[in-house]
Design an enzyme around this catalytic site. Sequence first.
Site, short mmCIF file in Angstrom:
data_model
loop_
_atom_site.label_atom_id
_atom_site.label_comp_id
_atom_site.label_asym_id
_atom_site.label_seq_id
_atom_site.Cartn_x
_atom_site.Cartn_y
_atom_site.Cartn_z
N CYS A 1 0.81 -1.22 0.00
CA CYS A 1 0.00 0.00 0.00
C CYS A 1 0.84 1.27 0.00
O CYS A 1 0.30 2.38 0.08
CB CYS A 1 -0.96 -0.02 1.18
SG CYS A 1 -2.01 -1.48 1.15
N HIS B 1 -2.13 8.38 5.91
CA HIS B 1 -2.37 7.06 5.34
C HIS B 1 -3.52 6.34 6.03
O HIS B 1 -4.12 5.44 5.45
CB HIS B 1 -1.10 6.20 5.47
CG HIS B 1 -1.28 4.78 5.07
ND1 HIS B 1 -1.33 4.38 3.74
CD2 HIS B 1 -1.45 3.64 5.81
CE1 HIS B 1 -1.50 3.07 3.67
NE2 HIS B 1 -1.57 2.60 4.91
N HIS C 1 -9.82 2.01 1.01
CA HIS C 1 -8.39 1.82 0.81
C HIS C 1 -8.14 1.24 -0.58
O HIS C 1 -8.42 0.06 -0.83
CB HIS C 1 -7.83 0.90 1.89
CG HIS C 1 -6.34 0.84 1.94
ND1 HIS C 1 -5.52 1.48 1.03
CD2 HIS C 1 -5.50 0.20 2.81
CE1 HIS C 1 -4.26 1.24 1.33
NE2 HIS C 1 -4.22 0.47 2.40
#
Length: 436
Positions: free
Chosen positions: A182, A320, A359
Amino acid sequence: MIAPTTIPFAFQGVARSLKIEPSMRIVITGVGLTAPNGDDLPSFRQSLLRGVSGVEPYSIRYFGDTLAGVCHFNPAQYQKRKDIRNGTRAGSIAIYCANQAIADSDVEWPGRDRSRVGVYLGITEHGNVETEAEIHNIRQFDYNLRYWSHFHNPRTVANSPAGQVTVNLGITGPHYTIGAACAAGNLGIIQGLQQLQLGEVDLALAGGVSESIHTFGIFAGFQSQGALATHGEPTRASRPFDRARNGIVVAEGGAVFVLERYSDAVARGARILGEIVGYATNSDATDFVLPNPQRQGECIAAALQRAGLEPPQIDLVSTHATGTPVGDIQECQALCQAFGSEQPIKDLDFNNTKSFIGHAMGAAGALELAGNLPSFQDGLVHPTINLEDPDPECVLPGRLVAGKPERRERVEVILNNSFGMLGINSVLIVKKCDAV
């Protein structure tokens, strides 16, 4: 002739000046994207300012009903139906975003030397979707491999999304993907920047893409970890920093940037959306899944040092935070470590884009940067949504913008965080840049 810029640079406590030649300065001149709540930067930005979520009910074979951030772009806008069928969802996302980015940059594409164009795309995983689908399909033939698709190999090789872009656009320069979980969206951009600085290419298409919602395995995996978000109202499921957060909403999407040397962009009179002035990447080296806030904090500090900036010079931090109970707290600890928690910085704002779209894995960092870039022009910081009961353990060294946009006197420097499994961390710092 364009003069070099001089920026302050601190190294081991000693202040000095670092001269960056125009050929080494890298700027963003175009953005193409698809997100669950917008299929171009203007629509995406408006959704972020208006509080419009892109999370919706979703069902996938074997796993069943869940929630996801689903994109609604039209792949046939830039691909023939045969190519859509033979390629991959990640490839279609990459092709759509790359074509949009080129158009947005207003670069003269027909006359471009395409051997001097590179494609660098971050991905979380690739091939799971196709392999799962093909196993499902041959089930009806009693698993007879005579019916296995002869497109399996080109679909599942790791360079597939970037390679599909080169085929679609006739690019003969280098292409590859950067597998970085990610943190990959940021790392795709970093790779493009480095290749420009090395003189390997003259224009880079860089960013990140993800097709994650099309594999049942990722939902099952997060559920087995106790990390998959649930909520009776889909648009309220992704809730970073909220006390009631209970996990990740999986999303698909992509964002591709046109990167050029500052000197080249100025020479062609390009609109410059921002200059990348700092970056860093490192590894936790501690756990497969659990983040290490100390290493994350070190990554942020390293990016600041490379940019020659002190924490008070940052205006906006794009966090994040994914909505997991532990991960959000640990990122806050990392930020306090890097920015100093003794006295919160008065004019430092934080926001979170995953609260809107979930996400998007390998595309997350690139999409989050894209959604914040317009702040340089409009002075607005988009909010974090679904923050109804802030977690007192999520302490930030500044103000978390929530509920509605915040207008600032200026937004000149944005710091973009992206962290991933196996402890890979990446940070980008982008500065407002007016060509002179």
